[in-house]
Design an enzyme around this catalytic site. Structure first.
Site: not given
Ligand code: FES
Length: 228
Positions: A192-194
């Site tokens: 999703c955001h790493g």
């Protein structure tokens, strides 16, 4: 003088008979007789208390007290029983039903998970990661400098048996489900955001602030894992 006037008026027929009598009653003799009225309450005490003795109980006072104690005790026992029943009903209604309790715990047969493999189970609507770690992965997890971590936690504090890693599969950033055996640290990666988690589920890189959460779990004697 007034009597003479009344008599003459009555005899002449100019006044009715009652008028004549009323005129006669104004004489001093009648006034004197009316002033001799005697009150029947004269000489009586002003606040006389009535006599209620005939209404009093004939039995001794101790028998009345015994009856009072019996009534108080009986009513107290009935009230206590009613209160207990009400509270019991309330608690039974508010407690979790059998199907909810069944979902509260999940049992997993660990013999079915080979070394070096991940299994994802569902517990209370959330994914739970179970990893059968290899000796090399355990060694790697223990070789990390805990003080350098964003959420410092030793591997030994996150597992009950080093070969079994159990944790919630919910990213601590915004709740995505990370992917296993991925990321820069050989653990889990949240696309999703790493966010990157290591082989102990600790956050190593990315926006997530905390390590993956470890749920309540235990091992049974016959090689099973009970989550919850
Ligand atoms: S939800 Fe996993 S990195 Fe944002």
């Amino acid at each position: 003088m007034s009597r003479a006037l009344a008599r003459s008026a009555a005899s002449s027929g100019r006044l009715p008979a009652t008028t004549a009598v009323r005129a006669v009653s104004t004489t001093p003799a009648l006034r004197e007789s009316s002033s001799t009225y005697e009150s029947p309450f004269k000489g009586q005490p002003k606040n006389k208390v009535p006599d209620f003795s005939k209404y009093m109980a004939k039995r001794p006072p101790s028998s009345n007290a015994l009856f009072s104690y019996f009534m108080v005790g009986t009513l107290g026992a009935i009230s206590a029983a009613g209160a207990k029943s009400t509270i019991q009903e309330f608690l039974v209604n508010m407690s979790a039903s059998a199907d909810v309790l069944a979902m509260a715990k999940v049992e997993v047969d660990l013999n079915a998970i080979p070394e070096g493999k991940n299994v994802i189970i569902k517990w209370r609507g959330k994914p739970v990661f179970i990893r059968h770690r290899t000796p090399a992965e355990i060694e790697e997890a223990n070789s990390v400098n805990v003080a350098s971590l964003r959420d410092p936690q030793a591997d030994a504090d996150r597992v009950k048996k080093p070969e079994w890693l159990v944790m919630l599969g919910v990213c601590t950033h915004l709740g995505c489900v990370p992917i296993g055996e991925a990321g820069d640290f050989g653990g889990w990666f949240c696309p999703c955001h790493g966010s990157h988690y290591d082989i102990s589920g600790r956050i190593r890189k990315g926006p997530a602030p905390l390590n993956l959460e470890v749920p309540t779990y235990d091992f049974t004697d016959d090689g099973k894992l009970v989550v919850g």
